[in-house]
Write an enzyme that holds these catalytic residues in place. Structure first.
Site, PDB file in Angstrom:
ATOM      1  N   LEU A 281      -3.055 -11.542 -46.062  1.00  0.00           N
ATOM      2  CA  LEU A 281      -2.250 -10.740 -45.156  1.00  0.00           C
ATOM      3  C   LEU A 281      -1.676  -9.518 -45.872  1.00  0.00           C
ATOM      4  CD1 LEU A 281      -0.866 -10.401 -42.390  1.00  0.00           C
ATOM      5  CD2 LEU A 281       1.036 -11.769 -43.276  1.00  0.00           C
ATOM      6  N   ASP A 282      -1.991  -8.325 -45.334  1.00  0.00           N
ATOM      7  CA  ASP A 282      -1.458  -7.060 -45.846  1.00  0.00           C
ATOM      8  C   ASP A 282      -1.738  -6.865 -47.334  1.00  0.00           C
ATOM      9  OD1 ASP A 282      -0.452  -6.551 -43.311  1.00  0.00           O
ATOM     10  OD2 ASP A 282       1.491  -7.458 -43.750  1.00  0.00           O
ATOM     11  N   GLU A 283      -2.868  -7.380 -47.803  1.00  0.00           N
ATOM     12  CA  GLU A 283      -3.214  -7.267 -49.216  1.00  0.00           C
ATOM     13  C   GLU A 283      -4.520  -6.506 -49.427  1.00  0.00           C
ATOM     14  OE1 GLU A 283      -1.730  -8.105 -51.944  1.00  0.00           O
ATOM     15  OE2 GLU A 283      -0.203  -9.601 -51.446  1.00  0.00           O
TER      16      GLU A 283
END
Length: 314
Positions: free
Chosen positions: A257-259
């Protein structure tokens, strides 16, 4: 080029057109890469319109983007934008002849027609500012994209999308229906031959399986200057920390997530007078700009993805 066969005859104009391509490549650094590539282009009659390259000395890796052009015969009765049998034959020959060179250096490479519009599927939830911005930039020709569909888990933007004469698909998502919803999304990607999926404030987390299936061709906009303030309500997190700068990050989607690898970021200054809602409002412009830049650069072949990083050649 004009040929005059006689002073009494009208000039005969050769029917020729220019085809332009973008060649992107990356490989381990080695002597002679640039010489080999530019020599290949010269031998095959291509002019270099623009060349951007980067040697990552820390990692021993080389990246290159070339905009090239070649004159070919324009077949009678066929359009002048390079879509001719001669142009197609030249492109096929380019691919076949370049493959051994690429193999010699262990290159990853792609060849695209310069200026060709990429087929893009947009996903959105309730916040519409990024969607509206992409619709406008696509319609005005600022982005080299054809929006083939908009998918949403809500119906808020259905009328707007259909006004633009773009197909709208409502796919509700709950915990129970998520597998079926993602299966339907993949069907649409295949049916519409979508080359890129853009999450324009789509507020559903993609499953690991779906993110993996769409690796390298899904761009998300996160309303924060990553890696700070991941997950939900990043502006509220920023307010609690008393930030003096807010921003937005457009990145490729992966299973974390969001990486995902970052493509574009935008920031703006704020101060202690901004509450959470003011930060949300202030951040909208940065979200639109970061996302539109990322889409544009991806579709122009300016982004090369390697491991968890991107190299931007512009």
């Amino acid at each position: 080029m004009m040929k005059l066969t006689s002073p009494l005859q009208a000039p005969v104009v050769e029917a020729r057109t220019t085809i332009e391509h973008v060649l992107t490549l990356d490989c381990a650094e080695a002597p002679g890469i640039v010489h080999a590539v530019t020599g290949f282009l010269l031998e095959h009659g291509y002019d270099i319109v623009d060349n951007q390259q980067f040697g990552d000395r820390c990692r021993g890796h080389f990246f290159m983007r070339l905009h090239v052009a070649r004159r070919v015969e324009a077949d009678a009765g066929v359009g002048i934008e390079g879509e001719t049998p001669a142009a197609e034959e030249a492109e096929e020959r380019f691919r076949a002849d370049f493959a051994p060179l690429a193999e010699r250096f262990g290159m990853r490479w792609e060849l695209h027609r310069h200026g060709a519009k990429r087929r893009v599927l947009i996903m959105v939830s309730k916040f519409g500012h990024c969607l509206i911005d992409l619709l406008f930039r696509a319609a005005s020709g600022e982005l080299p994209i054809e929006i083939v569909a908009v998918v949403s888990n809500h119906r808020d933007h259905e009328a707007l999308v259909e006004w633009h004469k773009i197909p709208f698909f409502h796919i509700p998502v709950t915990r129970e229906t998520k597998p079926a919803a993602e299966a339907r999304l993949l069907e649409l990607v295949d049916e519409l031959d979508a080359e890129l999926v853009v999450l324009a404030r789509y507020m559903q987390v993609l499953s690991d399986e779906l993110a993996t299936r769409l690796t390298g061709r899904t761009i998300n906009i996160h309303h924060s200057f990553l890696p700070s303030f991941k997950g939900a309500k990043p502006y509220h997190q920023a307010y609690e920390r008393g930030v003096k700068t807010v921003g937005a990050t457009a990145h490729y989607v992966d299973s974390e997530l969001d990486e995902g690898p970052i493509i574009s970021q935008q920031v703006m200054e704020v101060d202690h007078t901004y509450g959470p809602e003011e930060l949300v409002a202030a951040g909208r412009d940065t979200e639109c700009r970061a996302l539109s830049n990322a889409v544009k650069w991806h579709c122009e072949g300016r982004v090369i993805l390697r491991d968890n990083r991107t190299v931007l050649l512009r």
